[in-house]
Write a protein that holds these residues in place. Structure first.
Motif, PDB file in Angstrom:
ATOM      1  N   UNK A  94      11.128 -23.005  10.774  1.00 16.96           N
ATOM      2  CA  UNK A  94      10.985 -22.654   9.361  1.00 16.96           C
ATOM      3  C   UNK A  94       9.643 -21.992   9.088  1.00 16.96           C
ATOM      4  N   UNK A  95       8.610 -22.335   9.892  1.00 20.49           N
ATOM      5  CA  UNK A  95       7.317 -21.680   9.712  1.00 20.49           C
ATOM      6  C   UNK A  95       7.361 -20.245  10.226  1.00 20.49           C
ATOM      7  N   UNK A  96       8.102 -20.024  11.292  1.00 20.69           N
ATOM      8  CA  UNK A  96       8.247 -18.663  11.812  1.00 20.69           C
ATOM      9  C   UNK A  96       8.891 -17.762  10.754  1.00 20.69           C
ATOM     10  N   UNK A  97       9.857 -18.310  10.035  1.00 20.99           N
ATOM     11  CA  UNK A  97      10.518 -17.531   8.986  1.00 20.99           C
ATOM     12  C   UNK A  97       9.532 -17.086   7.922  1.00 20.99           C
ATOM     13  N   UNK A  98       8.468 -17.873   7.744  1.00 18.31           N
ATOM     14  CA  UNK A  98       7.441 -17.536   6.751  1.00 18.31           C
ATOM     15  C   UNK A  98       6.197 -16.938   7.413  1.00 18.31           C
ATOM     16  N   UNK A  99       6.408 -16.250   8.547  1.00 16.17           N
ATOM     17  CA  UNK A  99       5.392 -15.398   9.182  1.00 16.17           C
ATOM     18  C   UNK A  99       4.320 -16.146   9.962  1.00 16.17           C
ATOM     19  N   UNK A 100       4.571 -17.390  10.349  1.00 17.76           N
ATOM     20  CA  UNK A 100       3.621 -18.074  11.228  1.00 17.76           C
ATOM     21  C   UNK A 100       3.696 -17.428  12.613  1.00 17.76           C
ATOM     22  N   UNK A 101       2.559 -17.216  13.287  1.00 20.97           N
ATOM     23  CA  UNK A 101       2.570 -16.587  14.617  1.00 20.97           C
ATOM     24  C   UNK A 101       2.914 -17.610  15.697  1.00 20.97           C
ATOM     25  N   UNK A 102       3.208 -17.125  16.913  1.00 20.06           N
ATOM     26  CA  UNK A 102       3.461 -18.075  18.012  1.00 20.06           C
ATOM     27  C   UNK A 102       2.163 -18.508  18.681  1.00 20.06           C
ATOM     28  N   UNK A 103       1.067 -17.834  18.354  1.00 21.24           N
ATOM     29  CA  UNK A 103      -0.271 -18.154  18.851  1.00 21.24           C
ATOM     30  C   UNK A 103      -0.416 -17.977  20.364  1.00 21.24           C
ATOM     31  N   UNK A 104       0.333 -17.063  20.919  1.00 24.25           N
ATOM     32  CA  UNK A 104       0.076 -16.724  22.320  1.00 24.25           C
ATOM     33  C   UNK A 104      -1.286 -16.064  22.447  1.00 24.25           C
ATOM     34  N   UNK A 105      -1.669 -15.338  21.415  1.00 29.55           N
ATOM     35  CA  UNK A 105      -2.970 -14.675  21.389  1.00 29.55           C
ATOM     36  C   UNK A 105      -3.605 -14.913  20.015  1.00 29.55           C
ATOM     37  N   UNK A 106      -4.852 -14.546  19.927  1.00 29.75           N
ATOM     38  CA  UNK A 106      -5.600 -14.691  18.674  1.00 29.75           C
ATOM     39  C   UNK A 106      -4.932 -13.896  17.555  1.00 29.75           C
ATOM     40  N   UNK A 107      -4.731 -14.544  16.409  1.00 31.70           N
ATOM     41  CA  UNK A 107      -4.152 -13.876  15.240  1.00 31.70           C
ATOM     42  C   UNK A 107      -5.218 -13.790  14.161  1.00 31.70           C
ATOM     43  N   UNK A 108      -5.699 -12.574  13.905  1.00 30.16           N
ATOM     44  CA  UNK A 108      -6.748 -12.370  12.898  1.00 30.16           C
ATOM     45  C   UNK A 108      -6.168 -12.397  11.495  1.00 30.16           C
TER      46      UNK A 108
END
Length: 988
Positions: free
Chosen positions: A901-915
């Motif tokens: 549900x967080x992915x649906x609201x644009x949460x990243x997978x955090x494989x890399x740094x998300x600015x």
């Protein structure tokens, strides 16, 4: 015209060397060109790729004269063989102007395959720039920020709460715009609570704020929000995106990892309002600080959030190298707003950073001791508060006992025993050799004795066929309990046979039980019985007793080896085990009696040693061998302490202290850590790695060796700093660093206002957008540094400003002119983050748990029946109790399958740094709120909460409305809710 107004208001003096976001309007003929504002964006977008910093990709000119370069003034003036790119004041003689205007398609730039041709406005700007001298300015972001003067605003109708409003109003005046009115208190209460804590305010908090009619009410309300624990939980989310925090290791199998101690460190740091410079140093190099705390070590997990690949058949060095690359890229992105990753494979095409400089940064991170291991080492343990208190108590007692013991061991009596013990220890065989005085030895043969390091020597005739020997000797220091005796005998001229061997304690008040056949004595004292010797066992065999080097130097005697038995193939020594252990008190002596009854078999020399067979003296630790070889006066205090600690283990006088120390050690060992956290740690000096340029970024294709360093376009490392992670950390927060303070201030502005002053918060370089309010950004950057890097102070300034307090209502005209609200003519209005969507639903329903910290939790999620590649199932068993209602920041975060549900609201997978998270608007988001188990349960709980509220339906509806939106509904809204309720009730 807008630009004309800006120029007249002197918003862009050349001395500031900064640009500003402006709309695509032509420059007035009378307005002077500003290189950073007008020219750099054109050159960077269209020219730098082929004529920029990357010398290997540079085109034009010739090898003989040099390639055409347009990113520096020197390059633009270079003689390219009779022509120059820019001839100041003369566009017609400038190669640049020719190339962008020629009708010859072969010469026209940019070439079609490289990009679109320049438009008339861009060509006009370049022409005017050359006419005015073709002057270059350094990129605004690479110049140290200087606090500008706060503008004086003479225009009426502006509310000015703090300096932020002066800069914002100045821009509005230049754009012929006005402020929006202040939002109502309910809206402000909700806006500030969501922005500062990520949660809606409680009805009680709103009521208190509305009732506060004194001056500064909003500031007090803001401070209360900043003081709440929820503040740290909310702002930590942004930092975890930057830190690429996840509860799994990544790559194909994506195994779970335990690193949540770092997440808790971040939350605590924000709630403590830890200064950002300290926060930086701890995360980059906490382990390199002097006597680092556990928290400072945990902080270094920032750079252990890199992925590790434990899949079979992978090359550990390849993925270790990838982790170092990620650390370089992340550090420069998070603190410097610089996309340095291009330079891993080649010199940067747009910014002045070479490939060699990239690997100088790489060298700083290249000596960490993690090596892409499956066990994630190095690790440190974390304990609960109760465990830490217990550990501290035990460790304090342990330290006190150790200090007391050291004082005791330094007393003269112990010192004498220790020096004897050291001599024996150097023999290295685990036995204590007895060295009796000649006066304490007798023999029936009256043979005199002498002593040397090899034992007892019988001097003169001992030719009696039968001989008895009595030896009284003090026990060596540290013997303690004796369970074994070793006898070694050297025959005079042929092998010798032992008939009897006895041992007893003498010279002590200790008494033993009288044996059944003991004789009565007149003083009725109990006899001390002889101890029986049992189980003789060979400890070493020698095929022939022929001495290769006779102890007394006589090498001609064939029968001179050590022996206790007349059999030629018998062992050279015999070890006897006592029938029961013999505890030897300090100061006591042992009496030994040897007897033989074989004629012509004479003793030349013998040696007696004692040992505790159950606990033999250990081998000398490697580090103690050189220490034991030194004189006492030559040892360092540390060496002496190490030796004392070792000696204490075998000193009978230290038994009480050692017993308690052993108990404490056992208790400490029994305290199991709550978790283990991967941390940064430098390799030892003898394992330091060398760093080479990696051609095309391949760890297998190495070029010249490079030393640690930073890009030359920025300030050098601070004086007295080593070129390591600690030096880098101080470099990042140096007041001469042009970027860190700007980047941090901009990131917080983006979080509060929805868009940064620099819209491209991930890129402050040539390819990034210029700031909309350059002087405001510099003022905020300097204010942040001069406040002691106080982040709460920065936030309070922002949310207390009149710019922030404006109503977010927008007219179609204003929206069309400024859809992203960069001009600040209204209050911020943008979508909240994925975690906030969920947390808000739980908060208003009354389900949200306020429990903080600890292992990640697993809230309800749809059963998807998926598996990670080569890994286990991604579905999980929902956590029990209130854990399933914890805030989103505590949700288990698996890189291959983040919480859906967080992915649906644009949460990243955090494989890399998300600015910067994207903001989208999709039907999936509506479907999540309608069907996800969390939102269904929250809806039910909210319904029950409304039903429990006393009053008519309209009162219950108003109560629920107030909970969700922090304001009372209008009559129309209540009527709409009633109509919906009635329709739903009829349907079901």
């Amino acid at each position: 015209m807008i630009r004309d107004l800006i120029s007249k208001l002197s918003l862009f003096p050349r001395s500031t060397a900064v640009g500003v976001l402006v709309f695509a309007l032509p420059v007035a003929a009378e307005e002077a060109i500003d290189f950073n504002r007008d020219i750099r964006p054109i050159l960077s977008e269209n020219c730098f790729k082929c004529h920029g910093p990357d010398e290997n990709k540079r085109k034009g000119g010739s090898r003989k004269t040099g390639r055409l370069r347009l990113d520096t003034e020197q390059g633009s003036r270079m003689d390219l063989g009779g022509y120059t790119a820019v001839v100041p004041g003369n566009p017609e003689e400038s190669e640049l102007f020719y190339l962008i205007t020629t009708e010859d398609e072969d010469d026209r730039m940019p070439q079609l395959e490289e990009g679109k041709r320049l438009n008339e406005s861009e060509i006009a700007l370049l022409k005017q720039w050359i006419e005015e001298g073709g002057i270059y300015d350094g990129h605004w972001a690479y110049q140290k920020p200087v606090r500008p003067s706060v503008p004086e605003i003479e225009a009426k109708g502006f509310t000015l709460v703090n300096p932020i409003d002066h800069f914002a109003a100045q821009r509005l005046v230049s754009e012929n715009l006005a402020q929006s009115p202040e939002a109502d208190r309910n809206a402000l209460a909700r806006r500030a609570a969501l922005d500062l804590t990520g949660l809606p305010p409680t009805p009680e908090e709103v009521e208190a704020f509305l009732a506060d009619n004194k001056s500064g009410a909003f500031e007090r309300y803001v401070q209360n929000l900043l003081d709440k624990p929820a503040y740290g939980e909310h702002w930590a989310r942004m930092w975890l995106d930057l830190a690429r925090y996840a509860d799994s290791a990544g790559y194909a199998d994506d195994p779970l990892r335990t690193i949540w101690g770092f997440r808790d460190y971040v939350i605590r740091s924000f709630n403590e309002n830890k200064p950002f410079d300290q926060f930086t140093i701890e995360q980059i190099a906490g382990d390199l600080l002097e006597n680092p705390s556990i928290d400072q070590l945990v902080a270094t997990a920032f750079h252990r959030n890199t992925k590790t690949n434990s899949e079979g058949g992978t090359n550990d060095e390849e993925f270790r190298n990838e982790a170092v690359v990620d650390r370089v890229n992340t550090t420069m992105a998070v603190w410097m707003g610089t996309t340095i990753d291009c330079a891993q494979c080649h010199t940067h095409k747009y910014d002045p950073i070479t490939q060699e400089e990239y690997f100088k940064m790489f060298a700083i991170f290249n000596n960490s001791s993690d090596e892409d291991r499956k066990d994630e080492k190095p690790l440190i343990p974390l304990y609960t508060d109760a465990q830490n208190k217990e550990k501290a108590k035990l460790e304090t007692e342990f330290a006190t006992l150790e200090n007391d013991l050291k004082k005791k061991l330094r007393e003269s009596a112990h010192q004498q025993r220790r020096w004897k013990w050291e001599e024996e220890l150097m023999e290295g065989d685990g036995w204590r050799v007895l060295r009796p005085s000649p006066a304490d030895m007798t023999a029936d043969s009256k043979a005199p004795f002498t002593i040397d390091d090899q034992g007892v020597i019988l001097v003169g005739d001992n030719s009696a066929p039968r001989d008895n020997y009595t030896i009284n000797t003090e026990v060596p220091a540290g013997a303690g309990t004796i369970t074994g005796i070793r006898l070694e005998v050297q025959a005079h001229d042929q092998l010798w046979v032992l008939n009897e061997f006895e041992v007893r304690l003498i010279g002590t008040e200790q008494e033993e039980e009288e044996p059944a056949d003991a004789e009565e004595e007149g003083d009725s004292k109990k006899k001390i019985p002889h101890l029986k010797l049992t189980n003789p066992s060979a400890s070493f065999e020698q095929e022939w007793y022929v001495a290769k080097d006779v102890l007394d130097g006589n090498t001609g005697d064939r029968f001179t080896g050590w022996a206790v038995n007349g059999n030629l193939h018998a062992p050279n020594e015999t070890v006897f085990e006592l029938e029961k252990p013999l505890d030897v008190p300090e100061g006591a002596k042992l009496q030994f009696k040897l007897y033989h009854n074989f004629p012509n078999r004479k003793i030349k020399r013998f040696r007696i040693s004692v040992s505790n067979l159950a606990k033999p003296m250990p081998a000398i630790p490697k580090e103690l061998i050189p220490v034991l070889g030194k004189k006492v006066t030559q040892r360092t205090p540390r060496e002496e302490d190490t030796l004392l600690n070792f000696f204490a283990q075998y000193d009978p006088g230290s038994k009480t202290e050692l017993t308690r120390i052993t108990e404490i050690k056992k208790k400490l060992d029994e305290i199991e850590p709550l978790t283990m956290v991967p941390v940064m740690q430098e390799v030892s000096k003898n394992r330091l790695r060398t760093t080479h340029i990696q051609y095309r970024g391949s760890f297998l294709d190495l070029g010249p060796e490079v030393s640690p360093g930073t890009p030359s376009v920025f300030q050098p490392l601070p004086k007295d700093s080593k070129p390591n992670r600690l030096g880098l950390a101080h470099w990042l927060i140096d007041h001469n660093n042009p970027l860190t303070a700007r980047v941090v201030a901009n990131r917080y502005w983006e979080a509060i206002f929805g868009m940064g002053i620099v819209p491209t918060s991930e890129d402050f370089g040539s390819q990034g957008e210029a700031p909309s309010h350059p002087e405001l950004l510099d003022w905020l950057a300097v204010e942040l540094m001069e406040s002691g890097w106080d982040l709460k102070h920065l936030l309070k300034l922002m949310v207390s400003s009149a710019a922030y307090r404006q109503s977010s209502k927008v007219t179609p005209e204003l929206y069309g002119r400024d859809p992203d609200n960069q001009l600040l003519a209204r209050g911020p209005r943008f979508r909240i983050s994925a975690e906030m969507v969920r947390d808000q639903a739980l908060a208003v329903s009354g389900l949200l748990s306020t429990t903080m910290f600890g292992p990640p939790v697993k809230p309800p999620q749809p059963e998807l029946g998926l598996k990670a590649a080569f890994g286990g199932e991604t579905d999980w068993k929902t956590s029990d109790g209130e854990d399933k209602y914890r805030r989103g920041i505590y949700t288990s975060w698996r890189r291959t399958n983040p919480y859906p549900s967080m992915v649906a609201f644009d949460a990243p997978n955090r494989e890399f740094c998300t600015i910067r998270r994207d903001r989208t608007n999709t039907p999936l988001q509506a479907l999540v709120t309608l069907n996800d188990p969390v939102y269904i349960e929250a809806s039910q709980a909210l319904g029950r909460r409304m039903e429990a509220f006393e009053g008519a339906f309209e009162d219950k509806a108003a109560f629920g409305f107030q909970l969700c939106l922090t304001r009372a509904p209008s009559d129309k809204e209540v009527a709409a809710l009633a109509k919906l309720f009635q329709a739903i009730q009829s349907r079901y």
